[in-house]
Design an enzyme around this catalytic site. Sequence first.
Site, mmCIF file in Angstrom:
data_model
loop_
_atom_site.group_PDB
_atom_site.id
_atom_site.type_symbol
_atom_site.label_atom_id
_atom_site.label_comp_id
_atom_site.label_asym_id
_atom_site.label_seq_id
_atom_site.Cartn_x
_atom_site.Cartn_y
_atom_site.Cartn_z
ATOM 1 N N PHE A 129 14.993 12.049 7.170
ATOM 2 C CA PHE A 129 14.817 12.855 8.373
ATOM 3 C C PHE A 129 13.892 12.188 9.395
ATOM 4 O O PHE A 129 13.502 12.814 10.379
ATOM 5 C CB PHE A 129 14.296 14.248 8.013
ATOM 6 C CG PHE A 129 15.327 15.070 7.284
ATOM 7 C CD1 PHE A 129 16.508 15.441 7.895
ATOM 8 C CD2 PHE A 129 15.122 15.446 5.970
ATOM 9 C CE1 PHE A 129 17.468 16.182 7.218
ATOM 10 C CE2 PHE A 129 16.068 16.182 5.279
ATOM 11 C CZ PHE A 129 17.249 16.554 5.899
ATOM 12 N N HIS A 130 13.538 10.932 9.139
ATOM 13 C CA HIS A 130 12.815 10.144 10.142
ATOM 14 C C HIS A 130 13.836 9.699 11.192
ATOM 15 O O HIS A 130 14.906 9.194 10.865
ATOM 16 C CB HIS A 130 12.170 8.930 9.476
ATOM 17 C CG HIS A 130 11.197 8.176 10.346
ATOM 18 N ND1 HIS A 130 11.576 7.508 11.486
ATOM 19 C CD2 HIS A 130 9.857 7.979 10.225
ATOM 20 C CE1 HIS A 130 10.522 6.925 12.027
ATOM 21 N NE2 HIS A 130 9.468 7.201 11.285
ATOM 22 N N ARG A 146 6.758 3.747 -3.215
ATOM 23 C CA ARG A 146 6.700 2.362 -2.744
ATOM 24 C C ARG A 146 5.264 1.877 -2.869
ATOM 25 O O ARG A 146 4.354 2.654 -3.117
ATOM 26 C CB ARG A 146 7.205 2.233 -1.300
ATOM 27 C CG ARG A 146 6.322 2.902 -0.250
ATOM 28 C CD ARG A 146 6.898 2.713 1.151
ATOM 29 N NE ARG A 146 5.941 3.089 2.180
ATOM 30 C CZ ARG A 146 6.162 3.024 3.489
ATOM 31 N NH1 ARG A 146 7.351 2.605 3.917
ATOM 32 N NH2 ARG A 146 5.241 3.371 4.362
ATOM 33 N N CYS A 195 -7.429 -0.476 -6.388
ATOM 34 C CA CYS A 195 -6.982 -0.359 -7.776
ATOM 35 C C CYS A 195 -8.195 -0.539 -8.681
ATOM 36 O O CYS A 195 -9.020 -1.429 -8.454
ATOM 37 C CB CYS A 195 -5.910 -1.396 -8.095
ATOM 38 S SG CYS A 195 -5.343 -1.327 -9.820
ATOM 39 N N GLU A 234 6.521 -1.052 15.061
ATOM 40 C CA GLU A 234 7.227 0.175 14.697
ATOM 41 C C GLU A 234 6.728 1.328 15.551
ATOM 42 O O GLU A 234 5.537 1.450 15.834
ATOM 43 C CB GLU A 234 6.997 0.555 13.231
ATOM 44 C CG GLU A 234 7.672 -0.308 12.201
ATOM 45 C CD GLU A 234 7.452 0.239 10.787
ATOM 46 O OE1 GLU A 234 7.232 1.461 10.639
ATOM 47 O OE2 GLU A 234 7.482 -0.557 9.841
ATOM 48 N N CYS A 244 -8.038 -0.781 -12.185
ATOM 49 C CA CYS A 244 -7.622 -1.192 -13.522
ATOM 50 C C CYS A 244 -8.509 -2.333 -14.028
ATOM 51 O O CYS A 244 -9.356 -2.867 -13.301
ATOM 52 C CB CYS A 244 -6.158 -1.620 -13.512
ATOM 53 S SG CYS A 244 -5.843 -3.205 -12.686
ATOM 54 N N ASN A 251 4.160 -5.141 4.125
ATOM 55 C CA ASN A 251 4.415 -4.021 5.029
ATOM 56 C C ASN A 251 3.286 -3.015 4.926
ATOM 57 O O ASN A 251 2.970 -2.528 3.838
ATOM 58 C CB ASN A 251 5.730 -3.313 4.662
ATOM 59 C CG ASN A 251 6.063 -2.186 5.624
ATOM 60 O OD1 ASN A 251 6.392 -2.429 6.783
ATOM 61 N ND2 ASN A 251 5.967 -0.954 5.149
ATOM 62 N N GLU A 252 2.647 -2.746 6.053
ATOM 63 C CA GLU A 252 1.628 -1.688 6.127
ATOM 64 C C GLU A 252 0.656 -1.729 4.944
ATOM 65 O O GLU A 252 0.492 -0.763 4.197
ATOM 66 C CB GLU A 252 2.295 -0.319 6.220
ATOM 67 C CG GLU A 252 3.088 -0.124 7.500
ATOM 68 C CD GLU A 252 3.737 1.230 7.624
ATOM 69 O OE1 GLU A 252 4.138 1.600 8.744
ATOM 70 O OE2 GLU A 252 3.856 1.932 6.598
#
Length: 680
Positions: A363-364, A118, A165, A313, A167, A156-157
């Site tokens: 498994f979270h 992600r 980056c 969260e 590049c 998100n986060e």
Amino acid sequence: MSEHDRDRTPVRLDAFAFGGDYNPEQWPEEVWDADMALMRRAGITMATVGVFGWAQVQPTPGTFDFGWCDRALDKLADNGVGVCLATMTASPPPWLARAHPETLPVTADGTRLWPGGRQHYCPSSPVYREHAAALVERVARRYAGHPALRLWHIGNEYGCHVSTCYCDVSAEAFREWLARRYGDVDGLNEAWSTAFWSQRYADFAEVLPPRAVPAIPNPAQNLDFQRFSSDAMLECFLLEKRILREHSPGVGVTTNLLGLAKPVDFFEWARHQDVISHDSYPDPHRADTHVEVAFNYDLMRSLGDGRPWLLMEQAPSAVNWRDRNAPKAPGQMRLWSYQAVARGSDAVLYFQFRQSRGGAERFHSAIVPHAGPETRVFREVAELGAELAGLPEILGSRVEADAALLMDWSSWWALEAESHPATDLSQVDANLAHYRPLWESRITTDIVHPSADLSRYRLVVVPNLYLVDEAVAANLADYVRAGGYLVMSFFSGIVDGNDRVHLGGYPAPFRELLGVHVEEFWPLPPNGAVGLAFTDGHHGTATVWSEWINLEGAEPLATFAGGELSGLPAITRRSFGDGAAYYLGTKPDATTMGNLLRRAAAEAGAAPVLPGAPAGVEVTVRRTADGTRFLFLLNHNVFGVQVPLPPSATDALTGQELGDQATLDRRGVLVARLGLSATT
């Protein structure tokens, strides 16, 4: 009122935001009705929807399918659940990388990062931004008037996986950022000290990001690239915010700040948030993790200038990404949730509602585990939801602090750079070493930028503020001169905003304030220690660092006992104006640090919230606009304790009158309404 305050859209809640990430796209629609029933059973009031929904709503270029999202939001609205709706731009779909591989990020050594995880995008990519903006435009137009919409969730986060980056696209954006900052290449050369090592630039076109190099990189170049990278991500956020403001001007926007994320300058980002949001994942295996969490929560509250913030969260139990993923013990999720509320949060939200069957986070833990709702985790969440529903008066109330701890992201970045007298200095470790004694003393502490107005605080603590400009130095001197008390630690005030040493002897900007002149830095060997001899007869030890300190008006409180600097000052105090400044030329042991900070706090009049509370019990107070106060007692011990109470206190959940003390079970919580005669 600042320009950003005028632009802020207030976020008002009529109940605690309770719930979390809901990902209906992961499940067949026949499961959704069961989800709604379980949400009602758990007391869910808010769901975060669509964080990773881009590939679901835009499965191919130019093709959009919002049907599933329409139906999910309608169901949530019908069941009384508000929605924090994401802009869905956090993780681009695979087709974007296939069509435009130039949107993918590149590391310092030239490695291109590919889809399959992600956050696989270059923040500076105009192609990524164009496609993200087009998606946000459609989402905003479609859902701006939806009855479930309460808040917009952008990205998100940021910086969690890809914070920089290197590049060619980023290189060009970096050059443009530098041109705006310095005006011309001569200004850049001066700021970066490029006369050293023949690094002088004749043209901005020669400037690159700090890619892999054969020797120590230019520290000013590194520092500016970290600033640029935080700003590049912020530009993505602001691009989406402008679109949302156009189509839904009355709906607030936020993004979830992750832990104490080094790549993202929280103070700069906070200026653009309508409400501060935070993701918190403490490790149950760490016995003192709640102290670091308290620091983070105090930071979130301070970023919003004391306004309530949102715990966006947390895990209902275990996470999935540590080497050993411990579940939260019975009562621990409730205790840690109340810790957020006690320090100013108006939300208790989780990742996620239903535990994923596949994918990296299968498994979270979740509110509804793989085993279903007849489980300890679901029962504890539902019980907490019922409790929070009974505390509506706390919404919007504030936490007031007597002390402040100063923190600056640019200084953090510069402090931990290479080629220093010691390269193992940690800003987080320094922060916690100074914060922990205040937490243990129940002295509520804000975490603020060094340029902030400090006049409201009785005590200001400054851990290793390596980088300062003259305005910050003047701000601290004015604070002490007017009667404030300040505690500053070593390697502070050493360089300016371009990582160039302040000339005139260390720490040049603070020499008059502190009354000391540091002639030489004298780092201790790895695992080395040195004794401390106090003028009052006490002794201690110190690690990491020592300094050759000459007194210029300060009085020595302790000298080094042993080693090459034996007999020289180690810790000093100077009266300055109507206040006083302490200087720590080393890192004292925890007991000594605690004694020093308690002495300074007592001198300053920074009082504990509840004197006499047992060790391991966290104490805070939230005050409503009408003056009503709520006392939070949180027992982080694994055994029960007796806690003294102020007079006329009642249990905020039951209304029962409380006596002169309360019994808190292991991991127990008490929220008490204080009477008018209470002195806390």
